[in-house]
Design a protein around this motif. Structure first.
Motif, PDB file in Angstrom:
ATOM      1  N   ASN A  44      36.986  -6.919  20.574  1.00 31.67           N
ATOM      2  CA  ASN A  44      37.562  -6.283  21.751  1.00 31.67           C
ATOM      3  C   ASN A  44      38.158  -7.324  22.701  1.00 31.67           C
ATOM      4  O   ASN A  44      39.285  -7.162  23.186  1.00 31.67           O
ATOM      5  N   ARG A  90      41.269  -8.984  21.039  1.00 36.75           N
ATOM      6  CA  ARG A  90      42.398  -8.056  21.088  1.00 36.75           C
ATOM      7  C   ARG A  90      43.002  -7.997  22.479  1.00 36.75           C
ATOM      8  O   ARG A  90      44.222  -8.041  22.651  1.00 36.75           O
ATOM      9  N   SER A  91      42.145  -7.942  23.492  1.00 35.19           N
ATOM     10  CA  SER A  91      42.664  -7.853  24.864  1.00 35.19           C
ATOM     11  C   SER A  91      43.426  -9.121  25.250  1.00 35.19           C
ATOM     12  O   SER A  91      44.434  -9.058  25.944  1.00 35.19           O
ATOM     13  N   GLN A 108      46.008  -7.197  27.567  1.00 32.36           N
ATOM     14  CA  GLN A 108      45.589  -5.895  28.090  1.00 32.36           C
ATOM     15  C   GLN A 108      44.097  -5.965  28.405  1.00 32.36           C
ATOM     16  O   GLN A 108      43.383  -6.780  27.814  1.00 32.36           O
ATOM     17  N   ARG A 124      38.976  -2.732  25.958  1.00 31.69           N
ATOM     18  CA  ARG A 124      38.693  -1.296  25.905  1.00 31.69           C
ATOM     19  C   ARG A 124      37.207  -1.069  26.158  1.00 31.69           C
ATOM     20  O   ARG A 124      36.374  -1.850  25.701  1.00 31.69           O
ATOM     21  N   PRO A 125      36.884   0.002  26.859  1.00 32.79           N
ATOM     22  CA  PRO A 125      35.467   0.264  27.106  1.00 32.79           C
ATOM     23  C   PRO A 125      34.736   0.628  25.815  1.00 32.79           C
ATOM     24  O   PRO A 125      35.265   1.362  24.985  1.00 32.79           O
ATOM     25  N   GLU A 165      30.269  -1.028  28.446  1.00 34.69           N
ATOM     26  CA  GLU A 165      30.707  -0.234  29.601  1.00 34.69           C
ATOM     27  C   GLU A 165      29.744   0.887  29.963  1.00 34.69           C
ATOM     28  O   GLU A 165      29.556   1.193  31.140  1.00 34.69           O
TER      29      GLU A 165
END
Length: 171
Positions: free
Chosen positions: A14, A17-18, A23, A26-27, A54
């Motif tokens: 995650n 990727r961010s 970006q 993602r939660p 999250e």
């Protein structure tokens, strides 16, 4: 330890990727079963906090058949049980997760929500969101509007400006 390994790997992917996509991450939410012991629940909450998860979806179906008054053949069926038999157990688990998380986790209350009262109980126990499934199956899509209307009435009656003021009010 298996859950920790999975969540660490998910968080790693995650974050990568961010960064690559520039970006926000993602939660990630962890859904737990109501059949876990208090120690297991606390351990999962602590792990979620440690890894920056999250939130938590509380709770999944139960394997327990305690308190069912159905025919013995139905009680003996295998698999997860959802709906009304899960309401109180799920609400207590929402309260435990919310307290343990100390406001640092989004808590989604699930299990036996058939009315605004059921949703309200999850919210005041600490859920900032609720999820319907069995209630929606049995009551139909009109249930969503009835719950929303009932929650609005409760918020107004309590003198609150939004439902956010009710989250965890009784936990």
């Amino acid at each position: 330890s298996a859950l920790a390994e999975i969540l660490r790997a998910l968080q790693s992917v995650n974050v990568r990727r961010s960064e690559l996509e520039q970006q926000p991450a993602r939660p990630i939410l962890v859904k737990i079963a109501p059949d876990l012991s208090h120690a297991q629940v606390d351990a999962v909450v602590d792990l979620a906090l440690e890894l920056g998860i999250e939130g938590m979806v509380v709770s999944n179906t139960t394997l327990s058949r305690d308190g069912l008054r159905s025919e013995s053949a139905i009680v003996a069926e295998k698999g997860g049980l959802s709906g009304r038999p899960l309401t109180a157990k799920s609400t207590e688990l929402v309260r435990r997760v919310s307290r343990r998380g100390g406001g640092r986790l989004v808590v989604i209350g699930v299990g036996g929500i058939f009315s605004a009262e059921d949703a309200w109980q999850k919210i005041v126990a600490g859920a900032s969101l609720v999820q319907l499934y069995t209630g929606l199956v049995f009551e139909g899509p009109g249930l969503v509007a009835r719950i929303c209307d009932g929650l609005l009435t409760r918020v107004q009656r309590a003198g609150m400006t939004s439902i956010a003021g009710a989250v965890g009010a009784e936990s």
